[in-house]
Design a protein around this motif. Structure first.
Motif, PDB file in Angstrom:
ATOM      1  N   ALA A 182       0.826  -1.210   0.000  1.00 31.45           N
ATOM      2  CA  ALA A 182       0.000   0.000   0.000  1.00 31.45           C
ATOM      3  C   ALA A 182       0.862   1.263   0.000  1.00 31.45           C
ATOM      4  O   ALA A 182       0.565   2.232  -0.709  1.00 31.45           O
ATOM      5  CB  ALA A 182      -0.933  -0.011   1.202  1.00 31.45           C
TER       6      ALA A 182
ATOM      7  N   TRP B  12       2.434   1.577  -3.499  1.00 28.72           N
ATOM      8  CA  TRP B  12       1.411   1.828  -4.508  1.00 28.72           C
ATOM      9  C   TRP B  12       0.890   3.269  -4.427  1.00 28.72           C
ATOM     10  O   TRP B  12       0.830   3.971  -5.430  1.00 28.72           O
ATOM     11  CB  TRP B  12       0.273   0.828  -4.316  1.00 28.72           C
ATOM     12  CG  TRP B  12      -0.861   0.902  -5.294  1.00 28.72           C
ATOM     13  CD1 TRP B  12      -2.156   1.224  -5.012  1.00 28.72           C
ATOM     14  CD2 TRP B  12      -0.821   0.630  -6.700  1.00 28.72           C
ATOM     15  NE1 TRP B  12      -2.924   1.167  -6.157  1.00 28.72           N
ATOM     16  CE2 TRP B  12      -2.126   0.806  -7.210  1.00 28.72           C
ATOM     17  CE3 TRP B  12       0.196   0.262  -7.581  1.00 28.72           C
ATOM     18  CZ2 TRP B  12      -2.453   0.619  -8.549  1.00 28.72           C
ATOM     19  CZ3 TRP B  12      -0.120   0.081  -8.925  1.00 28.72           C
ATOM     20  CH2 TRP B  12      -1.431   0.256  -9.389  1.00 28.72           C
ATOM     21  N   VAL B  13       0.559   3.709  -3.206  1.00 27.67           N
ATOM     22  CA  VAL B  13       0.032   5.066  -3.026  1.00 27.67           C
ATOM     23  C   VAL B  13       1.124   6.103  -3.304  1.00 27.67           C
ATOM     24  O   VAL B  13       0.872   7.130  -3.943  1.00 27.67           O
ATOM     25  CB  VAL B  13      -0.542   5.227  -1.596  1.00 27.67           C
ATOM     26  CG1 VAL B  13      -0.907   6.677  -1.321  1.00 27.67           C
ATOM     27  CG2 VAL B  13      -1.765   4.328  -1.426  1.00 27.67           C
TER      28      VAL B  13
ATOM     29  N   GLY C  31     -10.547  -5.411 -11.232  1.00 30.92           N
ATOM     30  CA  GLY C  31     -10.376  -4.049 -10.748  1.00 30.92           C
ATOM     31  C   GLY C  31     -10.555  -3.005 -11.843  1.00 30.92           C
ATOM     32  O   GLY C  31     -11.061  -1.908 -11.598  1.00 30.92           O
TER      33      GLY C  31
ATOM     34  N   ALA D 267     -12.108   0.708 -11.956  1.00 25.60           N
ATOM     35  CA  ALA D 267     -11.168   1.827 -12.080  1.00 25.60           C
ATOM     36  C   ALA D 267     -11.341   2.604 -13.379  1.00 25.60           C
ATOM     37  O   ALA D 267     -11.235   3.831 -13.384  1.00 25.60           O
ATOM     38  CB  ALA D 267      -9.739   1.301 -11.970  1.00 25.60           C
TER      39      ALA D 267
ATOM     40  N   LEU E 265      -7.203   8.915  -6.636  1.00 29.28           N
ATOM     41  CA  LEU E 265      -7.010   7.464  -6.570  1.00 29.28           C
ATOM     42  C   LEU E 265      -6.044   7.091  -5.454  1.00 29.28           C
ATOM     43  O   LEU E 265      -6.229   6.071  -4.784  1.00 29.28           O
ATOM     44  CB  LEU E 265      -6.496   6.941  -7.911  1.00 29.28           C
ATOM     45  CG  LEU E 265      -7.485   6.972  -9.085  1.00 29.28           C
ATOM     46  CD1 LEU E 265      -6.822   6.445 -10.353  1.00 29.28           C
ATOM     47  CD2 LEU E 265      -8.733   6.148  -8.766  1.00 29.28           C
TER      48      LEU E 265
ATOM     49  N   TYR F 205      -7.167   4.404  -2.733  1.00 29.46           N
ATOM     50  CA  TYR F 205      -6.386   3.169  -2.570  1.00 29.46           C
ATOM     51  C   TYR F 205      -5.789   3.080  -1.168  1.00 29.46           C
ATOM     52  O   TYR F 205      -5.701   1.991  -0.587  1.00 29.46           O
ATOM     53  CB  TYR F 205      -5.275   3.096  -3.622  1.00 29.46           C
ATOM     54  CG  TYR F 205      -5.767   2.767  -5.006  1.00 29.46           C
ATOM     55  CD1 TYR F 205      -6.638   1.693  -5.228  1.00 29.46           C
ATOM     56  CD2 TYR F 205      -5.358   3.515  -6.108  1.00 29.46           C
ATOM     57  CE1 TYR F 205      -7.081   1.393  -6.511  1.00 29.46           C
ATOM     58  CE2 TYR F 205      -5.797   3.214  -7.394  1.00 29.46           C
ATOM     59  CZ  TYR F 205      -6.666   2.155  -7.583  1.00 29.46           C
ATOM     60  OH  TYR F 205      -7.104   1.847  -8.847  1.00 29.46           O
TER      61      TYR F 205
ATOM     62  N   MET G 135      -6.677  -0.260   0.842  1.00 31.22           N
ATOM     63  CA  MET G 135      -5.545  -1.178   1.007  1.00 31.22           C
ATOM     64  C   MET G 135      -5.091  -1.261   2.455  1.00 31.22           C
ATOM     65  O   MET G 135      -4.726  -2.340   2.940  1.00 31.22           O
ATOM     66  CB  MET G 135      -4.387  -0.762   0.098  1.00 31.22           C
ATOM     67  CG  MET G 135      -4.723  -0.899  -1.388  1.00 31.22           C
ATOM     68  SD  MET G 135      -3.390  -0.355  -2.488  1.00 31.22           S
ATOM     69  CE  MET G 135      -2.275  -1.752  -2.371  1.00 31.22           C
TER      70      MET G 135
END
Length: 387
Positions: A5, A8-9, A72, A76, A112, A116, A120
């Motif tokens: 997470a 990704w973020v 997903g 998305a 996003l 997320y 997450m």
């Protein structure tokens, strides 16, 4: 999952900074490199955990997780288009040719990132692995021993990559994914070119876009249906279906695909379902061969086949098509060399799958090492829960 997470973020945040400052290298670094690391870690973590919760149905478990991964995009993509239209009133996703402003795309990345981060982190903080002695009601671990190709032993990640089984399965996944990408990457122009009449195609652009959406559904459904089927017929036989039937379907697509739209659509859809099924079944195949001891780490190493196929597939298809002209302005015959190359790749994968046998006992970990690893894993998880 927490680490996934964070990467990704952060990838989205750095990517948005690159968009706002018009620095393309920051977008590559953020969304590509940092976000890509988060993607890889996040893909493996829930899969390896679910395998431990479903020792009786590993194909079903991995199919559910990887179906979510493939599905997903169904959320998305429309969400992203809607958000960009809010941030840029001049952008209408329903009108072909309109593009959002840079600020709208930057705002999308920031939104996003926040979404997320919430979802997450929620998953990361509630996830648990089962206790070492846990088993589903009515499940007898001894019953696994009677099934061919399923071991009750365990192999470490470092030893797994030394076995021929790992590299044979690497070849299987590489061939299966490369063949799937062969259709997925050029799906929209391909269906138009297969039914071209002079300068125009009998398949409209909107219909071609709908075809791509249909393939996405079959990709997602294949991940669940075929991997669940593997629990009953076995992992090796299901890959014989993916690869062997896939060969037949590619030949049909190359020779008869342009004769009728329904033949093209049905054949391509089943091929893509095999592509999705191959993704979803491979973690259960790894569990059968190497046990649950370090299956997540082994899966991570095997997914280098996915990365390699993601490069090889488009290079093969685009290399053939570029020598013929521009996709979207070709005819069915221009695609046939690429399709027959995919047939050859599937044949290689089929042979590699036939050669897979149970892992030799010399690679098995001692029960003491497995128990010590499991104890340390649970102790660390308990500490994390307390924190």
């Amino acid at each position: 999952m927490f680490t996934s997470a964070v990467f990704w973020v952060t990838g989205f945040l750095v990517g948005s900074l690159g968009i706002y400052t018009e620095q393309l290298w920051l977008l590559y670094l953020g969304y590509g490199v940092i976000g890509g690391i988060g993607l890889g870690i996040g893909y493996i973590s829930p899969v390896s955990t679910l395998i431990k919760w479903f020792p009786d149905r590993p194909g079903l478990a991995t199919g559910m997780a990887i179906m979510g991964f493939g599905g997903g995009a169904l959320i998305a993509s429309p969400l992203s288009r809607q958000l960009m239209s809010w941030y840029d009133p001049g952008y209408d996703p329903a009108v072909v040719g309109t593009t959002p402003s840079g600020n709208a795309v930057g705002g999308l990345f920031l939104t996003l990132a926040a979404l997320y981060a919430v979802f997450m982190m929620f998953g990361a903080f509630i996830v648990r692995v089962p206790a070492a002695d846990w088993k589903p009601a009515g499940f007898d671990p001894a019953s696994v021993k009677s099934k061919p190709m399923i071991t009750t032993e365990n192999v470490s990640a470092n030893n797994a990559i030394k076995t021929p089984q790992f590299w044979l399965l690497w070849t299987v996944l590489f061939c299966n994914v490369t063949a799937g990408i062969g259709i997925l990457e050029q799906a929209a122009p391909m269906i138009q070119d297969f039914f071209r009449n002079g300068e125009t195609s009998t398949v409209l652009a909107a219909t071609a876009a709908g075809f791509v959406g249909l393939l996405s559904l079959f990709n997602m459904a294949g991940r669940f249906v075929w991997s669940s089927t593997s629990d009953f017929i076995g992992r090796k036989p299901i890959y014989m279906v993916y690869l062997g039937v896939g060969i037949i379907l590619y030949v049909i697509l190359a020779t008869l695909g342009s004769s009728a739209t329904w033949i093209f659509v049905i054949t391509a859809a089943i091929i893509i379902s095999f592509y999705g099924g191959g993704f979803a079944t491979v973690p259960a195949y790894l569990r059968d061969l190497f046990g649950t001891y370090q299956v997540g780490a082994i899966h991570g190493r095997l997914l280098t086949a996915w990365a390699a196929a993601g490069i090889a597939g488009p290079l093969i298809v685009n290399g053939v098509l570029d020598s013929r002209g521009t996709p979207g302005q070709l005819v069915a015959g221009d695609y046939r060399p690429a399709l027959f190359i995919m047939v050859g790749l599937l044949a290689v994968g089929f042979i590699a799958n036939l050669l897979i046998k149970p892992v030799a006992s010399k690679w098995h970990e001692s029960k003491e090492a497995v128990e010590e690893f499991t104890h340390e894993h649970h102790t660390e998880e308990e500490r994390s829960a307390v924190r």
